[in-house]
Design a protein around this motif. Structure first.
Motif, short mmCIF file in Angstrom:
data_model
loop_
_atom_site.label_atom_id
_atom_site.label_comp_id
_atom_site.label_asym_id
_atom_site.label_seq_id
_atom_site.Cartn_x
_atom_site.Cartn_y
_atom_site.Cartn_z
N GLY A 66 -2.84 3.80 -3.39
CA GLY A 66 -3.25 2.34 -3.89
C GLY A 66 -3.01 1.09 -3.07
N ALA A 93 0.96 -1.15 0.07
CA ALA A 93 -0.02 -0.09 0.04
C ALA A 93 1.04 1.40 -0.06
CB ALA A 93 -0.82 0.11 1.16
N LEU A 129 -6.29 -1.93 -6.50
CA LEU A 129 -7.22 -0.64 -6.12
C LEU A 129 -6.34 0.57 -6.00
CD1 LEU A 129 -9.04 -2.38 -3.28
CD2 LEU A 129 -9.49 -2.36 -5.77
N ARG A 130 -6.84 1.65 -6.60
CA ARG A 130 -6.24 3.01 -6.89
C ARG A 130 -7.02 4.05 -6.73
NH1 ARG A 130 -2.27 1.95 -12.15
NH2 ARG A 130 -1.55 -0.16 -11.32
N CYS A 131 -6.82 5.22 -6.13
CA CYS A 131 -7.19 6.35 -6.16
C CYS A 131 -6.22 7.35 -6.77
CB CYS A 131 -7.59 7.05 -5.06
SG CYS A 131 -8.13 8.71 -4.66
N ILE A 160 -9.37 4.38 -0.78
CA ILE A 160 -9.01 2.99 -1.01
C ILE A 160 -9.61 1.95 0.14
CG2 ILE A 160 -7.00 1.60 -0.89
CD1 ILE A 160 -7.29 3.25 -3.51
N TRP A 217 -11.94 -0.96 -0.85
CA TRP A 217 -11.55 -2.27 -0.35
C TRP A 217 -12.96 -2.89 0.34
CZ3 TRP A 217 -9.31 -6.37 -0.68
CH2 TRP A 217 -9.06 -7.63 0.21
N SER A 219 0.68 5.79 -0.64
CA SER A 219 0.19 7.02 -0.89
C SER A 219 1.11 8.06 -1.10
CB SER A 219 -0.80 7.41 0.58
OG SER A 219 -1.62 8.52 0.26
#
Length: 224
Positions: A164, A18, A178-180, A191, A195, A20
């Protein structure tokens, strides 16, 4: 401009990462993982070739420490790079070049490592590691809990805009990616919300790829 963690689930062998940052689309450039091999975060004036290089080295039999040492030898402008690796045994290694930006530091624990640059304080990576070790359950949830702990410890010095989470497990593709890529709100919260939606369907997406005849539907025509 970034903080991250790499981790392994000791029970399942799943790997995850993970990350950021204040930069856009951080996970697209910095997150790498391979089932049965390990996970790598390549960040701080990012060189996207270093993640695949470290994974190739570990796939060919090196542990995380040896792989990171080879990355140091082969990488260009390595003094600007920050690279974190975890191998199939859960061993971790980190390279943080002396030209990493702002406040930068790193921390390691059992089956987990964290690093960051341009941090609000040098305690952020340790808070991430502690948050992971204090958590339980699915690796994805533990990664998010760890990132939230890092955020609570101050996170990055500036505002976060992207995040992500990447998970690999047994199959050749990520079971979650998973991404922002940009938000003016909190990308870690984004995120986390993703999830919550994705986790109940994760196994079904894998089953659809392996044998769609056995996969459940969620009632949406043309559901992919």
């Amino acid at each position: 401009m970034t903080f991250s963690l790499i981790a392994r689930c000791a029970d399942t062998g799943m790997f995850g990462l993970a990350i950021s940052s204040s930069s856009p689309a951080v996970a697209a450039r910095c997150a790498y993982a391979r089932a049965g091999v390990g996970a790598v975060a390549s960040q701080n004036v990012t060189d996207p070739t270093l993640g695949p290089l470290a994974l190739d080295l570990m796939q060919n039999g090196m542990g995380a420490a040896e792989a990171i040492e080879r990355v140091r030898e082969r990488g260009k402008f390595i003094e600007y790079r920050q690279v974190l690796a975890i191998d199939k045994h859960g061993a971790t290694a980190i390279h943080s070049g002396p030209n990493s930006l702002g406040i930068w530091t790193q921390a390691q624990g059992k089956d987990v490592a964290s690093g960051g640059n341009m941090l609000a304080s040098d305690g952020v990576p340790q808070a991430v590691v502690d948050g992971f070790l204090a958590s339980s359950g699915h690796l994805g949830g533990r990664l998010i809990a760890a990132m939230q702990a890092g955020l609570a410890a101050g996170g990055e010095a500036g505002p976060l805009h992207s995040a992500g989470m990447l998970l690999v497990d047994k199959v050749a593709w990520p079971v979650a990616d998973l991404r922002c890529d940009w938000t003016d709100d909190c990308p870690i919260s984004a995120i986390s919300n993703l999830w919550d939606i994705y986790k109940p369907q994760l196994d079904a997406y894998v089953q659809r790829a392996i044998d769609p005849r056995q996969a459940p539907s969620y009632g949406v025509p043309g559901n992919e």
